[in-house]
Scaffold this active site. Structure first.
Site, PDB file in Angstrom:
ATOM      1  N   GLY A 281     -22.683   3.868  27.494  1.00  0.00           N
ATOM      2  CA  GLY A 281     -20.945   5.119  27.938  1.00  0.00           C
ATOM      3  C   GLY A 281     -20.622   5.104  25.709  1.00  0.00           C
ATOM      4  O   GLY A 281     -21.321   3.635  25.313  1.00  0.00           O
TER       5      GLY A 281
ATOM      6  N   LEU B 208     -21.190   2.479  20.956  1.00  0.00           N
ATOM      7  CA  LEU B 208     -22.449   3.522  21.599  1.00  0.00           C
ATOM      8  C   LEU B 208     -23.328   2.628  22.468  1.00  0.00           C
ATOM      9  O   LEU B 208     -24.312   1.838  21.272  1.00  0.00           O
ATOM     10  CB  LEU B 208     -22.692   3.496  19.844  1.00  0.00           C
ATOM     11  CG  LEU B 208     -22.300   4.540  19.043  1.00  0.00           C
ATOM     12  CD1 LEU B 208     -22.311   5.433  18.064  1.00  0.00           C
ATOM     13  CD2 LEU B 208     -21.441   6.030  19.885  1.00  0.00           C
TER      14      LEU B 208
ATOM     15  N   ASP C 243     -11.840  -2.632  31.893  1.00  0.00           N
ATOM     16  CA  ASP C 243     -11.861  -2.207  31.054  1.00  0.00           C
ATOM     17  C   ASP C 243     -10.444  -2.018  30.739  1.00  0.00           C
ATOM     18  O   ASP C 243     -11.279  -1.129  29.267  1.00  0.00           O
ATOM     19  CB  ASP C 243     -13.325  -1.896  31.636  1.00  0.00           C
ATOM     20  CG  ASP C 243     -13.805  -1.694  30.287  1.00  0.00           C
ATOM     21  OD1 ASP C 243     -14.699  -2.640  29.317  1.00  0.00           O
ATOM     22  OD2 ASP C 243     -15.315  -0.805  30.303  1.00  0.00           O
TER      23      ASP C 243
HETATM   24  N1  LIG Z   1     -32.563   0.158  19.789  1.00  0.00           N
HETATM   25  C1  LIG Z   1     -32.132   0.647  21.124  1.00  0.00           C
HETATM   26  N2  LIG Z   1     -32.086   1.915  20.441  1.00  0.00           N
HETATM   27  C2  LIG Z   1     -31.029   2.886  20.748  1.00  0.00           C
HETATM   28  N3  LIG Z   1     -30.733   2.616  21.802  1.00  0.00           N
HETATM   29  C3  LIG Z   1     -30.029   1.228  22.666  1.00  0.00           C
HETATM   30  C4  LIG Z   1     -31.520   0.630  21.775  1.00  0.00           C
HETATM   31  N4  LIG Z   1     -30.937  -0.882  22.654  1.00  0.00           N
HETATM   32  C5  LIG Z   1     -30.009  -0.398  23.411  1.00  0.00           C
HETATM   33  N5  LIG Z   1     -29.840   0.599  23.636  1.00  0.00           N
HETATM   34  C6  LIG Z   1     -28.946   1.232  23.888  1.00  0.00           C
HETATM   35  O1  LIG Z   1     -27.801   0.472  24.256  1.00  0.00           O
HETATM   36  C7  LIG Z   1     -27.761   0.174  25.814  1.00  0.00           C
HETATM   37  C8  LIG Z   1     -26.827  -1.454  25.940  1.00  0.00           C
HETATM   38  O2  LIG Z   1     -26.302  -1.414  25.194  1.00  0.00           O
HETATM   39  P1  LIG Z   1     -24.650  -1.376  25.987  1.00  0.00           P
HETATM   40  O3  LIG Z   1     -23.524  -1.740  24.411  1.00  0.00           O
HETATM   41  O4  LIG Z   1     -24.609  -2.689  26.625  1.00  0.00           O
HETATM   42  O5  LIG Z   1     -24.416  -0.698  26.438  1.00  0.00           O
HETATM   43  P2  LIG Z   1     -24.066  -0.496  28.217  1.00  0.00           P
HETATM   44  O6  LIG Z   1     -23.766  -1.156  28.619  1.00  0.00           O
HETATM   45  O7  LIG Z   1     -23.632   1.244  28.493  1.00  0.00           O
HETATM   46  O8  LIG Z   1     -25.831   0.038  29.115  1.00  0.00           O
HETATM   47  C9  LIG Z   1     -29.213   0.481  26.789  1.00  0.00           C
HETATM   48  O9  LIG Z   1     -28.774   1.268  28.162  1.00  0.00           O
HETATM   49  C10 LIG Z   1     -29.286   1.231  25.985  1.00  0.00           C
HETATM   50  O10 LIG Z   1     -28.677   3.149  26.080  1.00  0.00           O
HETATM   51  C1  LIG Z   2     -17.222   2.090  30.236  1.00  0.00           C
HETATM   52  C2  LIG Z   2     -18.760   2.428  29.535  1.00  0.00           C
HETATM   53  O1  LIG Z   2     -19.036   3.674  29.857  1.00  0.00           O
HETATM   54  O2  LIG Z   2     -19.563   1.451  30.461  1.00  0.00           O
HETATM   55  P1  LIG Z   2     -20.822   1.160  29.779  1.00  0.00           P
HETATM   56  O3  LIG Z   2     -21.121   2.190  28.352  1.00  0.00           O
HETATM   57  O4  LIG Z   2     -20.987  -0.139  29.742  1.00  0.00           O
HETATM   58  O5  LIG Z   2     -21.730   2.460  30.305  1.00  0.00           O
END
Ligand SMILES: Nc1ncnc2c1ncn2[C@@H]1O[C@H](COP(=O)(O)OP(=O)(O)O)[C@@H](O)[C@H]1O
Ligand SMILES: CC(=O)OP(=O)(O)O
Ligand SMILES: [Mg+2]
Length: 369
Positions: free
Chosen positions: A183, A180, A123
């Site tokens: 993370g 967003l 990453d």
């Molecule tokens: N409709 C929504 N509103 C707010 N947050 C959301 C929504 N859908 C998903 N999420 C957030 O986004 C995350 C998924 O997005 P992603 O970019 O793949 O992030 P990550 O890999 O960090 O989980 C979920 O784990 C949740 O925290």
């Molecule tokens: C790097 C990192 O925070 O990844 P994620 O948002 O998938 O948890």
């Protein structure tokens, strides 16, 4: 959730992206995307979902994994072998929400499909040529020889996929990509080169996140150790699991819960988050002397128009003007700036799995064939 490969194919690739709160999987056969799914939840649930997939699917030829922290990696992908597994374990303490689940997926993949070739994508590789002045903390050198202290940057695949999408719309020079999700991070790009990013030595630095603090005064850590007798384990729990939106609100780290909560602290948490995002955008604009395009990606940024509007509203005077009407779109690639904005603003969905698949295709043509 159940997958089934459609029988015999010349080449099948499973792409896995384990985040802190979600697991995304894509199944590709002969260059075609056959299946794609995302599940959310705690890590044990994500692992169960992965196991269910492996149980119901016929073997793939290749399994690709995103790995958050492997220290200095310049090129993706890397073939999984004992040395790479040791490297992921070595950096695990600095990505406590991520490296463990990536290792578990690799192990499960190997146990179930021993003949599949596995590859990992760092990453941080995107940030391997960050300018030196952006890379270094104002600290003396050589503080930790096994884990050199500097900015590694993370979410590289997410930012790269957003940047590509934006470039397909127009050849922008100065770009800020905003990721967003579980993370959160922002990256500044000038003419295709990354100039800076908000995450640092670990993915806990930068802006606040669902349960991570983002950057804080280092003396807070000293104070908690000296006067409040925090242990290392307690500090890890505090900064990685109990801070950010969860810590500020006392309600939840999930923005969806905060939006519908009646608690004043939930609104306050959103206000602090939005304020810190504005600050970060402003500082990256300063690095580039302005910005031609801003892209919002990730589960949170793609689905929450009010947050996008709130963090940009204070910089409308700098020519970054959202159109309230266009901004109501969700989850799709679209422009959301108003006619009088000098900066283009986009929802640019994060496509980490597609990015890995496309980088793997290039690698395979050059190296494997
Ligand atoms: N409709 C929504 N509103 C707010 N947050 C959301 C929504 N859908 C998903 N999420 C957030 O986004 C995350 C998924 O997005 P992603 O970019 O793949 O992030 P990550 O890999 O960090 O989980 C979920 O784990 C949740 O925290
Ligand atoms: C790097 C990192 O925070 O990844 P994620 O948002 O998938 O948890
Ligand atoms: Mg993700």
């Amino acid at each position: 959730m159940q997958y089934q490969n459609s029988g015999k194919s010349d080449e099948s690739i499973l792409v896995c992206n384990a985040g802190s709160g979600s697991l995304e999987m894509q199944l590709w056969e002969d260059g075609q995307l056959k299946d794609s799914t995302t599940t959310e939840g705690e890590q044990h649930k994500l692992l169960d979902d992965f196991t269910a997939f492996l149980t119901h699917s016929t073997p793939c030829d290749y399994i690709l994994h995103r790995v958050v922290h492997m220290g200095d990696v310049e090129q993706n992908p890397l073939r999984v072998n004992d040395e790479i597994l040791a490297l992921i374990k070595h950096w695990q303490p600095l990505a406590p929400l991520h490296n463990g689940i990536a290792l578990a997926l690799i192990e499960k993949g190997k146990a179930r499909w021993p003949d599949a070739q596995q590859f990992v994508f760092s990453d941080s590789a995107l940030y391997s040529d960050l300018p030196e002045h952006a890379r270094h903390y104002p600290l003396p050198g050589k503080l930790s020889s096994g884990w050199p202290i500097k900015k590694y940057g993370f979410h590289g695949l997410a930012h790269q996929s957003q940047w590509r999408l934006l470039q397909e719309q127009k050849q922008y020079s100065r770009v800020i990509t905003i990721q967003l999700g579980g993370g959160s991070s922002l990256t500044a790009w000038q003419d295709g080169k990354v100039l800076d990013t908000t995450m640092g030595f670990t993915p806990t630095d930068g802006v606040p996140m669902t349960t991570r603090s983002g950057g804080v005064d280092p003396n807070i850590v000293l104070h908690l150790i000296e006067r409040e007798h925090y242990s290392v384990a307690q500090l890890n729990k505090l900064f990685n699991h109990e801070a950010g939106l969860l810590g500020l609100s006392g309600v939840s780290g999930d923005y969806r819960d905060l939006k519908i909560s009646e608690e004043p602290a939930a609104k306050f948490a959103i206000a602090v988050f939005s304020y810190r995002l504005t600050q970060a955008i402003g500082s990256l604009m300063a690095v580039m002397g302005g910005v031609d395009a801003i892209g919002f990606g990730g589960g949170l940024a793609e689905n929450q128009p009010a947050l996008r509007e709130a963090c940009l509203q204070p910089i409308a005077g700098l020519g970054v003007v959202v159109s309230s009407e266009n901004n109501d779109a969700e989850n799709e690639l679209c422009a959301i700036h108003s006619e009088n904005s000098s900066t283009d603003i986009w929802i640019s969905p994060n496509q980490e799995c597609n990015e890995m698949h496309s980088q793997f295709k290039t690698y395979k043509e050059k190296v494997l064939l």
